[in-house]
Each structure stands twice: as structure tokens, then as C-alpha cells.
Design a protein around this motif. Structure first.
Motif, PDB file in Angstrom:
ATOM      1  N   LEU A 104       0.803  -1.214   0.000  1.00  0.00           N
ATOM      2  CA  LEU A 104       0.000   0.000   0.000  1.00  0.00           C
ATOM      3  C   LEU A 104       0.840   1.270   0.000  1.00  0.00           C
ATOM      4  O   LEU A 104       0.326   2.345  -0.302  1.00  0.00           O
ATOM      5  CB  LEU A 104      -0.949   0.009   1.206  1.00  0.00           C
ATOM      6  CG  LEU A 104      -2.026  -1.079   1.202  1.00  0.00           C
ATOM      7  CD1 LEU A 104      -2.884  -0.977   2.456  1.00  0.00           C
ATOM      8  CD2 LEU A 104      -2.897  -0.980  -0.047  1.00  0.00           C
ATOM      9  N   ASP A 105       2.116   1.172   0.347  1.00  0.00           N
ATOM     10  CA  ASP A 105       3.011   2.326   0.294  1.00  0.00           C
ATOM     11  C   ASP A 105       4.339   1.902  -0.308  1.00  0.00           C
ATOM     12  O   ASP A 105       5.223   1.405   0.385  1.00  0.00           O
ATOM     13  CB  ASP A 105       3.216   2.927   1.684  1.00  0.00           C
ATOM     14  CG  ASP A 105       4.089   4.183   1.647  1.00  0.00           C
ATOM     15  OD1 ASP A 105       4.454   4.624   0.532  1.00  0.00           O
ATOM     16  OD2 ASP A 105       4.407   4.717   2.727  1.00  0.00           O
ATOM     17  N   ALA A 106       4.445   2.087  -1.624  1.00  0.00           N
ATOM     18  CA  ALA A 106       5.686   1.757  -2.331  1.00  0.00           C
ATOM     19  C   ALA A 106       6.366   3.022  -2.827  1.00  0.00           C
ATOM     20  O   ALA A 106       7.185   2.969  -3.754  1.00  0.00           O
ATOM     21  CB  ALA A 106       5.388   0.824  -3.498  1.00  0.00           C
ATOM     22  N   SER A 107       6.056   4.158  -2.218  1.00  0.00           N
ATOM     23  CA  SER A 107       6.584   5.439  -2.701  1.00  0.00           C
ATOM     24  C   SER A 107       8.109   5.513  -2.596  1.00  0.00           C
ATOM     25  O   SER A 107       8.745   6.256  -3.339  1.00  0.00           O
ATOM     26  CB  SER A 107       5.950   6.593  -1.929  1.00  0.00           C
ATOM     27  OG  SER A 107       6.167   6.449  -0.530  1.00  0.00           O
ATOM     28  N   GLY A 108       8.696   4.751  -1.685  1.00  0.00           N
ATOM     29  CA  GLY A 108      10.144   4.792  -1.524  1.00  0.00           C
ATOM     30  C   GLY A 108      10.879   3.686  -2.238  1.00  0.00           C
ATOM     31  O   GLY A 108      12.095   3.534  -2.048  1.00  0.00           O
ATOM     32  N   LEU A 109      10.182   2.908  -3.085  1.00  0.00           N
ATOM     33  CA  LEU A 109      10.806   1.760  -3.743  1.00  0.00           C
ATOM     34  C   LEU A 109      11.118   2.065  -5.198  1.00  0.00           C
ATOM     35  O   LEU A 109      10.288   2.644  -5.915  1.00  0.00           O
ATOM     36  CB  LEU A 109       9.872   0.542  -3.673  1.00  0.00           C
ATOM     37  CG  LEU A 109       9.463   0.071  -2.271  1.00  0.00           C
ATOM     38  CD1 LEU A 109       8.485  -1.094  -2.384  1.00  0.00           C
ATOM     39  CD2 LEU A 109      10.682  -0.336  -1.455  1.00  0.00           C
ATOM     40  N   ASP A 110      12.283   1.638  -5.657  1.00  0.00           N
ATOM     41  CA  ASP A 110      12.593   1.755  -7.081  1.00  0.00           C
ATOM     42  C   ASP A 110      12.193   0.466  -7.790  1.00  0.00           C
ATOM     43  O   ASP A 110      11.716  -0.490  -7.167  1.00  0.00           O
ATOM     44  CB  ASP A 110      14.068   2.089  -7.304  1.00  0.00           C
ATOM     45  CG  ASP A 110      15.027   1.032  -6.760  1.00  0.00           C
ATOM     46  OD1 ASP A 110      14.582  -0.097  -6.453  1.00  0.00           O
ATOM     47  OD2 ASP A 110      16.235   1.335  -6.646  1.00  0.00           O
ATOM     48  N   ASP A 111      12.407   0.427  -9.106  1.00  0.00           N
ATOM     49  CA  ASP A 111      11.981  -0.736  -9.897  1.00  0.00           C
ATOM     50  C   ASP A 111      12.636  -2.019  -9.412  1.00  0.00           C
ATOM     51  O   ASP A 111      11.985  -3.064  -9.300  1.00  0.00           O
ATOM     52  CB  ASP A 111      12.318  -0.521 -11.373  1.00  0.00           C
ATOM     53  CG  ASP A 111      11.471   0.551 -12.026  1.00  0.00           C
ATOM     54  OD1 ASP A 111      10.812   1.320 -11.300  1.00  0.00           O
ATOM     55  OD2 ASP A 111      11.473   0.623 -13.272  1.00  0.00           O
ATOM     56  N   ALA A 112      13.926  -1.952  -9.120  1.00  0.00           N
ATOM     57  CA  ALA A 112      14.642  -3.153  -8.701  1.00  0.00           C
ATOM     58  C   ALA A 112      14.102  -3.687  -7.385  1.00  0.00           C
ATOM     59  O   ALA A 112      13.953  -4.901  -7.198  1.00  0.00           O
ATOM     60  CB  ALA A 112      16.139  -2.853  -8.577  1.00  0.00           C
ATOM     61  N   ALA A 113      13.760  -2.768  -6.465  1.00  0.00           N
ATOM     62  CA  ALA A 113      13.224  -3.197  -5.167  1.00  0.00           C
ATOM     63  C   ALA A 113      11.858  -3.849  -5.337  1.00  0.00           C
ATOM     64  O   ALA A 113      11.553  -4.863  -4.694  1.00  0.00           O
ATOM     65  CB  ALA A 113      13.146  -2.015  -4.214  1.00  0.00           C
ATOM     66  N   MET A 114      11.011  -3.265  -6.198  1.00  0.00           N
ATOM     67  CA  MET A 114       9.682  -3.847  -6.408  1.00  0.00           C
ATOM     68  C   MET A 114       9.778  -5.215  -7.063  1.00  0.00           C
ATOM     69  O   MET A 114       9.049  -6.137  -6.690  1.00  0.00           O
ATOM     70  CB  MET A 114       8.815  -2.887  -7.230  1.00  0.00           C
ATOM     71  CG  MET A 114       8.371  -1.664  -6.444  1.00  0.00           C
ATOM     72  SD  MET A 114       7.166  -0.596  -7.296  1.00  0.00           S
ATOM     73  CE  MET A 114       8.266   0.332  -8.377  1.00  0.00           C
ATOM     74  N   LEU A 115      10.689  -5.380  -8.011  1.00  0.00           N
ATOM     75  CA  LEU A 115      10.859  -6.683  -8.646  1.00  0.00           C
ATOM     76  C   LEU A 115      11.380  -7.705  -7.638  1.00  0.00           C
ATOM     77  O   LEU A 115      10.937  -8.865  -7.629  1.00  0.00           O
ATOM     78  CB  LEU A 115      11.823  -6.566  -9.828  1.00  0.00           C
ATOM     79  CG  LEU A 115      12.044  -7.844 -10.646  1.00  0.00           C
ATOM     80  CD1 LEU A 115      10.739  -8.351 -11.238  1.00  0.00           C
ATOM     81  CD2 LEU A 115      13.064  -7.594 -11.750  1.00  0.00           C
ATOM     82  N   THR A 116      12.281  -7.278  -6.767  1.00  0.00           N
ATOM     83  CA  THR A 116      12.806  -8.180  -5.738  1.00  0.00           C
ATOM     84  C   THR A 116      11.706  -8.623  -4.788  1.00  0.00           C
ATOM     85  O   THR A 116      11.595  -9.811  -4.441  1.00  0.00           O
ATOM     86  CB  THR A 116      13.927  -7.491  -4.945  1.00  0.00           C
ATOM     87  OG1 THR A 116      15.014  -7.209  -5.828  1.00  0.00           O
ATOM     88  CG2 THR A 116      14.420  -8.376  -3.799  1.00  0.00           C
TER      89      THR A 116
END
Length: 297
Positions: free
Chosen positions: A40-52
């Protein structure tokens, strides 16, 4: 990669500081439906973090809210499978909408996705469950080319005679492209043993997100299976994006001549029964997809 929802907590902290919720969509039973991760809060995540995170969660997709305006109930959302980002995911949208409805109250929300704007309505049914109805982007469908069809049938191990001649093979779009193949028998649909790497290569070549395999039980009820090797998943138990595209397919081939509600039963053959409802109107190019979602605990 297998989907295993058993024994998992609804909230896990796999890659701090992201908090991951786990829901199963298109079911009232956590042991059924299609599991999805929700951040619900991915504002601090980059693409690599979200894929991980998506790979660690291990479900076919995880939805990430990367921006929000709670006053207008508008949210920016991205979707990742364990292997790649996808433009749109229906079951993760339903899971996200239910999670937001439980926390912010039910009603209308709008999701800004890579596929476009997706309005979602949530409501509480008579049993206290939160239902979500997403409205897809404009759908369209075209006949599958001979080379596309031949390559897909070869990797599935199917023959042209296995197909239902009344439902022609198409490539349908409802936020992503899906190859739609209709079987002539329920037995053919149940007997799915395909070339994982071979089908993945064909799908990547043509840009398909899933192959939507269906069998028509009646004009208002279909059974479906969705191989998803390009996402690292053998099979999706419930595929809202494919259901949206299938609504466009039914409209394009003339199988829906007036406003209709179609039931889709999916996941049954893999032990995760799922129920999706689509509303199709020949005068509207969009499809409405309805289902519920429950926390996995």
C-alpha cells in the motif's frame, strides 16, 4: 514456480520498509482463488526493489501503490510478476481494491496504471465481504495469425481438432494481450501439460501476457485456464486481465448481442477454484470484472 499460499501471514516484512499484504482474489476461501501481494506504500521503492519483493512474495503478481491522493481516492499503481513488470493485472487490482476498501471505506476509487485509468467500485455484500468491480480500458480483439496459432498449439501439445470451431482463436486485449483458444471439450481443458520454455518463448515473441484457454459450458458460463510462463508461473488460478480481454473477444466475435453477465470458473483443475464475473455490453468497449478477495492467514 508454484503458488503456495498456505501458512503465510497476511502481513510480512520481506524487504523493509515495505509492508506486504497477502490476499487471495476471486474467492471467499483463502485456499482458493489467485494469491496476490499488495504493497500500500511503495513510494520509496525503485523498480529493482519492487521486482525483488515480487520475486520474494512468489505470487504471479504483486501490486505496488507508488502514489496516492486519498482525498480524491486516486492511486498510482504498478504490477510486478516474479520475473518482470506487467502493465495491468486484474486479480491484484481486486486484491488491492479490497484492501483499500477495508482500510479507507468502500466506494469508488481510480487507479492510474501503465495500461491506463482503471476505475474500481467496492461494496460490502450481504455476508459482509468486500466486492470489487473494475472497469477495464477499452478492449479489442483480432483473429490469431496462422503462424501464431501453429506455434502455440505445438507448445501446448494440442491439435487443431481440439479447438471449438464456433469460438475462433483470437488475440484479445484488455490492458495486455492474451491469446484466446477455446477447446471443444472439458476433458481437453483439464489435460494441460505444456512445454513451459517453448510457450514462454512464443509468448515473448508475440507479446502475450497469458494464453487464455476456455471451454464453453453454456452461453453464460465458461471454464478457463491461463498458462503464465512469461511471469515465471506455470498457471494462473484466476486472471482478471484475461477475463477483461475475453469480454472484448465475446463482443468482437458476436457471441454477446446485448448486455450480459458471464461467469468464468478458473483454477479448478489446479485445486484453487476461482469465480469471476464479467459484464459485457456490445455498445461499450470496456469490460467490468467483479470478484472478492480475502486475506491469507
Amino acid at each position: 514456480m508454484t503458488i503456495d499460499a498456505n501458512g503465510s501471514s497476511p502481513v510480512n516484512r520481506l524487504s523493509p520498509p515495505a509492508e506486504i499484504l497477502r490476499y487471495s482474489a476471486f474467492t471467499h476461501d483463502p485456499a482458493g482463488g489467485n494469491p496476490a501481494g499488495v504493497v500500500l506504500d511503495a513510494s520509496g521503492l525503485d523498480d529493482a526493489a519492487m521486482l525483488t519483493i515480487a520475486a520474494e512474495v512468489g505470487y504471479s503478481e504483486t501490486a505496488f501503490v507508488t502514489g496516492r491522493d486519498e482525498a480524491s481516492r486516486r492511486f498510482r499503481v504498478r504490477y510486478f510478476s516474479p520475473l518482470a513488470e506487467v502493465a495491468f493485472c486484474g486479480h491484484a487490482t481486486v486484491a488491492l481494491a479490497v484492501a483499500l476498501g477495508e482500510r479507507l471505506g468502500t466506494g469508488e476509487i481510480v487507479l492510474d496504471t501503465l495500461a491506463g485509468e482503471i476505475p474500481v467500485a467496492t461494496m460490502v455484500d450481504g455476508k459482509g465481504a468486500v466486492l470489487a468491480t473494475l472497469t477495464s480500458v477499452s478492449t479489442h480483439s483480432r483473429p490469431a495469425a496462422t503462424a501464431e496459432l501453429d506455434a502455440a498449439l505445438k507448445t501446448l501439445g494440442w491439435a487443431p481438432g481440439d479447438l471449438d470451431p464456433a469460438l475462433p482463436p483470437h488475440v484479445a486485449f484488455g490492458g495486455n494481450d492474451h491469446l484466446v483458444l477455446a477447446t471443444a471439450s472439458r476433458e481437453r481443458l483439464a489435460d494441460l501439460d505444456y512445454d513451459f520454455d517453448g510457450l514462454a518463448e512464443v509468448m515473448r515473441r508475440h507479446g502475450w501476457t497469458t494464453v487464455h484457454l476456455v471451454w464453453r459450458e453454456s452461453p453464460e458460463r465458461f471454464h478457463a485456464r491461463d498458462p503464465f510462463p512469461v511471469g515465471g508461473v506455470v498457471e494462473d488460478p484466476a486472471t482478471g486481465a484475461a477475463a477483461a480481454a475475453f469480454g472484448g473477444y465475446l463482443r468482437t466475435v458476436g457471441l454477446v448481442t446485448g448486455p450480459a453477465t458471464i461467469a468464468i470458473r478458473q483454477g479448478e483443475d489446479m485445486g484453487r477454484a476461482s469465480d469471476l464475473l464479467i459484464d459485457v455490453d456490445p455498445l461499450d468497449t470496456r469490460t467490468r470484472v467483479t470478484g472478492q478477495a480475502v486475506p491469507i492467514g
